[in-house]
Design a protein around this motif. Structure first.
Motif, PDB file in Angstrom:
ATOM      1  N   ASP A   1      40.857  54.667  43.475  1.00  0.00           N
ATOM      2  CA  ASP A   1      42.225  54.798  43.993  1.00  0.00           C
ATOM      3  C   ASP A   1      43.052  53.539  43.747  1.00  0.00           C
ATOM      4  O   ASP A   1      44.255  53.625  43.463  1.00  0.00           O
ATOM      5  N   MET A   2      42.434  52.365  43.865  1.00  0.00           N
ATOM      6  CA  MET A   2      43.199  51.128  43.696  1.00  0.00           C
ATOM      7  C   MET A   2      43.688  50.977  42.260  1.00  0.00           C
ATOM      8  O   MET A   2      44.779  50.449  42.015  1.00  0.00           O
ATOM      9  N   TYR A   3      42.883  51.445  41.285  1.00  0.00           N
ATOM     10  CA  TYR A   3      43.311  51.400  39.889  1.00  0.00           C
ATOM     11  C   TYR A   3      44.452  52.393  39.637  1.00  0.00           C
ATOM     12  O   TYR A   3      45.395  52.093  38.912  1.00  0.00           O
ATOM     13  N   VAL A   4      44.334  53.559  40.232  1.00  0.00           N
ATOM     14  CA  VAL A   4      45.390  54.569  40.090  1.00  0.00           C
ATOM     15  C   VAL A   4      46.685  54.063  40.708  1.00  0.00           C
ATOM     16  O   VAL A   4      47.768  54.187  40.109  1.00  0.00           O
ATOM     17  N   ASP A   5      46.599  53.465  41.887  1.00  0.00           N
ATOM     18  CA  ASP A   5      47.799  52.986  42.582  1.00  0.00           C
ATOM     19  C   ASP A   5      48.489  51.873  41.813  1.00  0.00           C
ATOM     20  O   ASP A   5      49.728  51.833  41.752  1.00  0.00           O
ATOM     21  N   GLU A   6      47.710  50.971  41.203  1.00  0.00           N
ATOM     22  CA  GLU A   6      48.358  49.893  40.451  1.00  0.00           C
ATOM     23  C   GLU A   6      49.028  50.438  39.191  1.00  0.00           C
ATOM     24  O   GLU A   6      50.096  49.956  38.794  1.00  0.00           O
ATOM     25  N   ILE A   7      48.401  51.457  38.567  1.00  0.00           N
ATOM     26  CA  ILE A   7      49.009  52.062  37.382  1.00  0.00           C
ATOM     27  C   ILE A   7      50.288  52.804  37.759  1.00  0.00           C
ATOM     28  O   ILE A   7      51.307  52.721  37.063  1.00  0.00           O
ATOM     29  N   LYS A   8      50.254  53.549  38.860  1.00  0.00           N
ATOM     30  CA  LYS A   8      51.460  54.250  39.326  1.00  0.00           C
ATOM     31  C   LYS A   8      52.590  53.256  39.564  1.00  0.00           C
ATOM     32  O   LYS A   8      53.755  53.503  39.197  1.00  0.00           O
ATOM     33  N   TYR A   9      52.236  52.138  40.199  1.00  0.00           N
ATOM     34  CA  TYR A   9      53.244  51.114  40.492  1.00  0.00           C
ATOM     35  C   TYR A   9      53.849  50.568  39.201  1.00  0.00           C
ATOM     36  O   TYR A   9      55.083  50.462  39.072  1.00  0.00           O
TER      37      TYR A   9
END
Length: 269
Positions: free
Chosen positions: A235-243
């Motif tokens: 999730d943390m990788y997905v969230d940073e990419i979304k950001y």
């Protein structure tokens, strides 16, 4: 949208999968294709991800910047500052969106840290032999200085999230130690302290030696040190990419952009 990813290792493939999950097409350029990068870039890309060996980060970021492509660079931003001023000048001239990938910023654990806390003790450790069990750890960048290795930069996540929570650094001191033969010529243990301008004191220990993976911090709250262990999730990788993608779409500056990441690295390089 379309993204180019330079470097087809584990983190490059992870970012590709996460980008595909967001509906973004990816083109992975592995090291054996890098000599053809100029021709590949003519295909046109909305953003670029640099996931190559540390020592190549500035070179590959500069190549993307010269083609006016917003850049996400994996940590550490660089392991040698040669060419950094030229890169930052191109970024500023083209007003490019940039970001260095420090995914722990996007965890609930880091978000929970009170920026007014007066003391925090940070720990990261894992035996280098276990990091990449299917490869020879002595051939990895981590074990070799000429590839930009060493636990100080490998575990820069810890120093980055401290910097993100507590701000400007007043003083930093640390010792780099090579205590074993687990690396060829890079440090396997770093112990240090940071004093921040806001008065917070942070101690940190980073090593390639812990038998089991350990990542936690002790933070002072209500006159008590509270220990928090990290739970590593995709999730943390997905969230940073979304950001990052949202910053690119809106043409806005990211937190931990190249200029900000450079401020921290000046204390370490």
């Amino acid at each position: 949208m379309k993204s180019i990813i330079i470097g087809g290792g584990s983190i490059g493939k992870r970012h590709s999968d996460n980008l595909n999950g967001l509906g973004i097409t990816t083109r992975i350029v592995d090291i054996d294709e890098i000599d053809n990068i100029d021709n590949i870039l003519q295909e046109g890309f909305d953003m670029g991800f640099v996931c190559s060996p540390n020592i190549k980060h500035i070179e590959h970021c500069t190549k993307l910047a010269q083609h006016n492509i917003p850049i996400f660079c994996e940590k550490p931003f660089y392991s040698s500052n040669e060419g950094i001023e030229e890169l930052l000048d191109i970024i500023k001239e083209n007003d490019l969106t940039t970001m260095v990938g420090c995914n722990l910023r996007f965890t609930d654990e880091v978000k929970s840290i009170n920026p007014n806390s007066k003391y925090i003790n940070v720990y990261f450790g894992y035996n280098l032999k276990k990091w990449r069990p299917q490869t020879d750890h002595l051939k990895s960048y981590s074990a070799n200085k000429h590839l930009g290795g060493g636990v100080l930069l490998d575990a820069i996540h810890e120093l980055d999230y401290l910097y993100s929570k507590f701000g400007d650094i007043k003083n930093i001191s640390y010792t780099k130690n090579k205590l074993t033969n687990i690396t060829n010529n890079t440090e396997d243990l770093v112990v240090g302290r940071i004093e921040f301008q806001n008065g917070t004191i942070a101690d940190f220990t980073l090593n390639y030696l812990s038998e089991e993976y350990q990542r936690y911090f002790d933070v002072l709250e209500d006159d008590t040190l509270r220990r928090i262990y990290f739970k590593i999730k995709n999730d943390m990788y997905v969230d940073e990419i979304k950001y990052f993608v949202n910053c690119v779409k809106n043409n806005t500056h990211c937190t931990n952009n190249f200029e900000e990441a450079n401020k921290l690295l000046k204390y370490l390089i």
